[in-house]
Design a protein around this motif. Sequence first.
Motif, mmCIF file in Angstrom:
data_model
loop_
_atom_site.group_PDB
_atom_site.id
_atom_site.type_symbol
_atom_site.label_atom_id
_atom_site.label_comp_id
_atom_site.label_asym_id
_atom_site.label_seq_id
_atom_site.Cartn_x
_atom_site.Cartn_y
_atom_site.Cartn_z
ATOM 1 N N GLY A 1 1.299 -1.172 -0.263
ATOM 2 C CA GLY A 1 0.213 -0.405 0.108
ATOM 3 C C GLY A 1 0.784 1.246 0.095
ATOM 4 O O GLY A 1 -0.224 2.072 -0.526
ATOM 5 N N LEU A 2 2.483 1.330 0.281
ATOM 6 C CA LEU A 2 3.323 2.447 -0.180
ATOM 7 C C LEU A 2 3.289 2.548 -1.000
ATOM 8 O O LEU A 2 3.270 2.008 -1.898
ATOM 9 N N PRO A 3 3.254 4.045 -1.081
ATOM 10 C CA PRO A 3 3.899 4.967 -2.858
ATOM 11 C C PRO A 3 4.612 4.189 -3.201
ATOM 12 O O PRO A 3 5.782 4.849 -2.441
ATOM 13 N N LYS A 4 5.085 4.154 -4.108
ATOM 14 C CA LYS A 4 6.513 3.137 -4.566
ATOM 15 C C LYS A 4 7.151 4.605 -5.327
ATOM 16 O O LYS A 4 8.367 4.362 -5.915
ATOM 17 N N ASP A 5 6.678 5.809 -5.553
ATOM 18 C CA ASP A 5 7.233 6.898 -6.456
ATOM 19 C C ASP A 5 7.530 7.677 -5.484
ATOM 20 O O ASP A 5 7.778 8.560 -5.757
ATOM 21 N N LYS A 6 7.324 7.585 -4.357
ATOM 22 C CA LYS A 6 7.932 7.813 -2.979
ATOM 23 C C LYS A 6 9.013 7.329 -1.965
ATOM 24 O O LYS A 6 8.556 5.585 -1.843
ATOM 25 N N VAL A 7 9.416 7.911 -1.537
ATOM 26 C CA VAL A 7 10.746 7.204 -0.188
ATOM 27 C C VAL A 7 9.775 7.726 0.904
ATOM 28 O O VAL A 7 9.650 8.895 1.275
ATOM 29 N N THR A 8 9.324 6.560 1.771
ATOM 30 C CA THR A 8 8.589 6.953 3.082
ATOM 31 C C THR A 8 10.141 6.129 4.503
ATOM 32 O O THR A 8 9.999 4.799 4.064
ATOM 33 N N ILE A 9 10.016 7.033 5.388
ATOM 34 C CA ILE A 9 11.237 5.871 6.672
ATOM 35 C C ILE A 9 9.887 6.851 7.178
ATOM 36 O O ILE A 9 9.381 7.645 8.027
ATOM 37 N N LYS A 10 10.359 5.878 8.467
ATOM 38 C CA LYS A 10 9.659 5.469 9.788
ATOM 39 C C LYS A 10 10.185 5.076 11.011
ATOM 40 O O LYS A 10 11.393 4.235 10.973
ATOM 41 N N VAL A 11 10.483 6.015 10.968
ATOM 42 C CA VAL A 11 11.711 6.084 12.846
ATOM 43 C C VAL A 11 11.203 5.912 14.240
ATOM 44 O O VAL A 11 10.295 6.935 14.176
ATOM 45 N N THR A 12 11.377 4.700 14.963
ATOM 46 C CA THR A 12 10.994 4.401 16.047
ATOM 47 C C THR A 12 11.758 4.835 16.982
ATOM 48 O O THR A 12 12.998 3.558 17.211
ATOM 49 N N ALA A 13 11.797 5.123 18.092
ATOM 50 C CA ALA A 13 12.506 4.786 19.406
ATOM 51 C C ALA A 13 12.207 3.935 20.459
ATOM 52 O O ALA A 13 12.243 4.061 21.305
ATOM 53 N N ARG A 14 12.911 2.530 19.920
ATOM 54 C CA ARG A 14 12.946 1.755 20.597
ATOM 55 C C ARG A 14 13.226 1.234 22.046
ATOM 56 O O ARG A 14 12.707 0.951 23.118
ATOM 57 N N ASP A 15 14.662 1.521 21.979
ATOM 58 C CA ASP A 15 15.453 1.179 23.368
ATOM 59 C C ASP A 15 15.683 2.520 23.720
ATOM 60 O O ASP A 15 16.731 1.903 24.435
ATOM 61 N N GLY A 16 15.199 4.035 23.285
ATOM 62 C CA GLY A 16 15.645 4.615 24.189
ATOM 63 C C GLY A 16 15.448 5.996 23.591
ATOM 64 O O GLY A 16 15.413 5.841 21.946
ATOM 65 N N GLN A 17 15.800 7.346 23.422
ATOM 66 C CA GLN A 17 15.682 8.217 23.010
ATOM 67 C C GLN A 17 16.535 8.497 21.899
ATOM 68 O O GLN A 17 17.667 8.205 22.487
ATOM 69 N N SER A 18 16.315 9.183 21.095
ATOM 70 C CA SER A 18 16.990 9.501 19.971
ATOM 71 C C SER A 18 17.338 10.739 18.902
ATOM 72 O O SER A 18 15.778 11.029 19.272
ATOM 73 N N TRP A 19 17.925 11.728 19.142
ATOM 74 C CA TRP A 19 18.005 12.982 17.616
ATOM 75 C C TRP A 19 17.717 12.891 16.867
ATOM 76 O O TRP A 19 18.633 11.351 16.116
ATOM 77 N N ILE A 20 16.878 12.960 16.035
ATOM 78 C CA ILE A 20 17.057 12.441 14.234
ATOM 79 C C ILE A 20 16.981 14.312 13.615
ATOM 80 O O ILE A 20 16.138 14.376 14.126
ATOM 81 N N ARG B 1 24.711 8.658 9.699
ATOM 82 C CA ARG B 1 24.144 9.502 8.120
ATOM 83 C C ARG B 1 23.866 8.666 7.355
ATOM 84 O O ARG B 1 24.758 7.797 6.338
ATOM 85 N N LEU B 2 22.071 8.273 6.969
ATOM 86 C CA LEU B 2 21.735 7.926 6.181
ATOM 87 C C LEU B 2 21.288 8.425 4.724
ATOM 88 O O LEU B 2 20.731 9.649 4.922
ATOM 89 N N SER B 3 20.688 7.357 3.924
ATOM 90 C CA SER B 3 20.386 8.292 2.643
ATOM 91 C C SER B 3 19.798 7.012 1.750
ATOM 92 O O SER B 3 19.890 6.390 1.369
ATOM 93 N N TYR B 4 18.245 7.416 1.321
ATOM 94 C CA TYR B 4 16.763 6.478 0.890
ATOM 95 C C TYR B 4 16.734 7.984 0.076
ATOM 96 O O TYR B 4 16.180 8.715 0.201
ATOM 97 N N THR B 5 15.868 6.713 -1.276
ATOM 98 C CA THR B 5 15.744 7.381 -2.107
ATOM 99 C C THR B 5 14.482 6.223 -2.402
ATOM 100 O O THR B 5 14.064 5.247 -1.786
ATOM 101 N N PRO B 6 13.314 5.872 -3.247
ATOM 102 C CA PRO B 6 11.936 5.269 -3.585
ATOM 103 C C PRO B 6 12.615 3.775 -4.416
ATOM 104 O O PRO B 6 13.790 4.118 -4.652
ATOM 105 N N GLY B 7 12.486 2.513 -3.945
ATOM 106 C CA GLY B 7 12.291 1.395 -3.985
ATOM 107 C C GLY B 7 13.404 0.844 -3.027
ATOM 108 O O GLY B 7 14.300 -0.104 -2.925
ATOM 109 N N ASP B 8 14.437 1.915 -2.571
ATOM 110 C CA ASP B 8 14.942 1.065 -0.932
ATOM 111 C C ASP B 8 14.512 0.334 0.134
ATOM 112 O O ASP B 8 12.836 0.392 0.581
ATOM 113 N N PRO B 9 14.739 -0.354 1.255
ATOM 114 C CA PRO B 9 16.479 -0.728 0.697
ATOM 115 C C PRO B 9 16.713 -1.772 -0.175
ATOM 116 O O PRO B 9 16.080 -2.907 -0.525
#
Length: 269
Positions: free
Chosen positions: A180-199, A258-266
């Motif tokens: 269901g995610l749009p294939k022409d976009k890059v979608t990132i979900k970040v969850t602070a699972r084991d502690g807080q994080s600066w993003i 430091r990471l970089s992602y585009t549509p179709g990754d990973p």
Amino acid sequence: MSIGNSPEADRPSIGAALQKARIGAGLTVEEVSTTTRVRIPLVQAIEQDDFSRCGGDVYARGHIRALARAASLDPRPLIDQFDAEHGGRPAPTPAAPLFEAERIRSEPRRPNWSAAMVAAIVAVVGFAGFTLFTGGDKSNGGSIAAGDNAKPAPAPTRHPSTIKPPLKPDPEPSDSAVAGLPKDKVTIKVTARDGQSWISAKDANGKLLEDGLLKKGESKTITDKERIDLVLGNAGAVQLYVNGKEVKEIGHKGTVERLSYTPGDPQAG
């Protein structure tokens, strides 16, 4: 007596060195862009020593490093040259103080329902035994016989609303959710699972999409049409999904990635 040029004056510029190495490796700008995921206009600008489109010194260093490695060139002298020409590299900030409060603050103690249940059962059984024993003495055995047929008092039950269900980990996204995610976009979900994080997240043009502290248990979803450049503090405490797929082994706790992602990754992993 004439004085020759210093070695620094004879040294080529960063852009010229990258361009020379690329041509020597037999690579085109398009091939380098495909390998490094650095856009063609940005590759051309860097080779002309124009770093204004990189989105900051941190991203400029990363692009220089990627372009140098693509052309089999040691990036360290170029990074040192960039730092010397742009005021030097800022001193790194230790990650430990950011999370000191998280370590000092103790977790609230939860009620021990198992111990409470055992204590209640023991109290009920003890009361029933005491009543049966004292009743047998008054009736000279008659009540004892009656007590054999008496049913023990049932153990108290807890109301369903007082029972707290165990915490469940975030489920893996289903195939339908990924589809269901749009294939022409890059979608990132970040969850602070084991502690807080600066993003921090920027798009391909350096526009800031997200920046701030993500507390433990919180999530952020970021979407862009072209590319998302992501910086994670305390990377080992983060759970990362890119286009519906989990990216594992991001880094260790307390490190900055430091990471970089585009549509179709990973594309791998």
